[in-house]
Design a protein around this motif. Structure first.
Motif, PDB file in Angstrom:
ATOM      1  N   SER A  73       0.900  -1.093   0.044  1.00 39.00           N
ATOM      2  CA  SER A  73      -0.075   0.050   0.182  1.00 39.00           C
ATOM      3  C   SER A  73       0.863   1.302  -0.051  1.00 39.00           C
ATOM      4  N   LEU A  74       2.076   1.100   0.530  1.00 35.94           N
ATOM      5  CA  LEU A  74       3.125   2.209   0.356  1.00 35.94           C
ATOM      6  C   LEU A  74       3.350   2.612  -0.743  1.00 35.94           C
ATOM      7  N   TYR A  76       1.716   1.815  -3.409  1.00 29.08           N
ATOM      8  CA  TYR A  76       0.699   2.460  -4.191  1.00 29.08           C
ATOM      9  C   TYR A  76       0.245   3.892  -4.026  1.00 29.08           C
ATOM     10  N   GLU A  77       0.341   4.154  -2.858  1.00 32.47           N
ATOM     11  CA  GLU A  77       0.138   5.558  -2.189  1.00 32.47           C
ATOM     12  C   GLU A  77       1.052   6.643  -2.810  1.00 32.47           C
ATOM     13  N   ALA A  78       2.347   6.070  -2.897  1.00 32.11           N
ATOM     14  CA  ALA A  78       3.544   6.830  -3.280  1.00 32.11           C
ATOM     15  C   ALA A  78       3.588   7.396  -4.552  1.00 32.11           C
ATOM     16  N   GLN A  80       0.647   7.161  -6.594  1.00 34.23           N
ATOM     17  CA  GLN A  80      -0.559   7.952  -6.675  1.00 34.23           C
ATOM     18  C   GLN A  80      -0.167   9.408  -6.410  1.00 34.23           C
ATOM     19  N   GLN A  81       0.549   9.572  -5.348  1.00 33.87           N
ATOM     20  CA  GLN A  81       1.034  10.786  -4.956  1.00 33.87           C
ATOM     21  C   GLN A  81       2.002  11.524  -6.082  1.00 33.87           C
ATOM     22  N   LYS A  84      -0.077  12.558  -9.136  1.00 33.91           N
ATOM     23  CA  LYS A  84      -0.903  13.803  -8.606  1.00 33.91           C
ATOM     24  C   LYS A  84       0.021  14.962  -9.084  1.00 33.91           C
ATOM     25  N   SER A 112       7.998  13.949  -4.620  1.00 35.12           N
ATOM     26  CA  SER A 112       7.397  12.691  -4.609  1.00 35.12           C
ATOM     27  C   SER A 112       7.930  11.724  -5.385  1.00 35.12           C
TER      28      SER A 112
END
Length: 282
Positions: A73-74, A76-78, A80-81, A84, A112
């Motif tokens: 999940s880390l 994935y979140e990184a 996505q950030q 963005k 990011s």
């Protein structure tokens, strides 16, 4: 000189004679190049017989424990950030300029990206630790290398098919303009097909061998294990590609030989030869 006369003057050997000639040629090749033959046989044996050793239950448990400890999940979140922040930066920059607002967005995007690379590096490190538990000679390691080879192999065949399709189209246009026969066109396409597959498969083998280093190093093997596995994997890839190409060239040669022999038999048993035999009998 007509084509029938040209075929009749070829004086091709019979099937048993041709088989004997091929066998003698293969035997001569093997005797004159023992190292090449040994590498081929070792590679072929490795490709067919070796699938890696099975992990013990304790090794499997240790491997699964390390893999399950990776927090996907880390990443994935990184990711996505980063996507963005990149979109914000891309929308704020001009064609050839980047003002202060754009520079702030660029700095945020770079942070990011740095964070994403750090997360990926940590994940890859954990995966490498798990692979080290399994070992490069395990079923996991051998399976990964095989998947890599067949992935490149499929790319090579797709390249050959696509290139042959283009060649068939353009060669067809040229053949119409030159009033070439269908047989000549088909012969050109067969030769073009062989050349395209040779280029595609040799290219895929070269890329596969280059990529072996990163796969092997991810399992953290000893120097001896790395060298021996690299040799075996490279030899196996070489043996598979050589066998496929050899089969293709051999199949085309046999088909061509058969076609010429059939044409030769038809000429010998044709009406002109029949009339000549009757005249000699009279």
């Amino acid at each position: 000189m007509s084509r029938s006369n040209q075929i009749s003057r070829l004086n091709l050997p019979s099937y048993p004679e041709a088989g004997s000639m091929v066998a003698k040629g293969a035997l001569t090749f093997v005797k004159s190049r023992p190292k090449f033959t040994a590498i081929y046989l070792i590679g072929l044996l490795s490709a067919l017989a070796f699938s890696g050793y099975t992990l013990t239950p304790s090794k499997i448990h240790e491997y699964d424990t390390i893999i399950s400890s990776i927090d996907t999940s880390l990443e994935y979140e990184a990711t996505q950030q980063y996507n963005k922040d990149y979109q914000i930066y891309y929308s704020s920059k001009g064609w050839f300029s980047c003002d202060s607002y754009c520079q702030r967005n660029k700095s945020r995007m770079e942070r990011s990206l740095s964070n994403l690379n750090l997360v990926k590096s940590e994940s890859n490190s954990r995966v490498s630790d798990a692979k080290a538990v399994a070992g490069i000679y395990s079923e996991i390691g051998v399976s990964e290398v095989r998947d890599s080879f067949w992935s490149y192999f499929n790319r090579g065949t797709k390249f050959a098919k696509r290139q042959t399709m283009y060649d068939a189209l353009f060669t067809g246009f040229r053949s119409v303009g030159r009033n070439e026969s269908t047989g000549e066109y088909l012969m050109k396409m067969v030769l073009q097909l062989l050349m395209n597959f040779s280029i595609g498969l040799i290219m895929c083998l070269f890329i596969f061998v280059l990529g072996l280093y990163s796969i092997i190093s991810s399992y953290q093997p000893t120097l001896f294990e790395a060298i021996t596995f690299f040799f075996l994997a490279s030899s196996a890839g070489f043996a598979v590609v050589s066998t496929v190409l050899g089969g293709m060239f051999g199949g085309v040669a046999v088909a061509g030989f058969t076609v010429v022999k059939i044409a030769e038999a038809q000429i010998e048993n044709g009406p002109n030869n029949g009339q000549r035999r009757h005249l000699r009998q009279d």
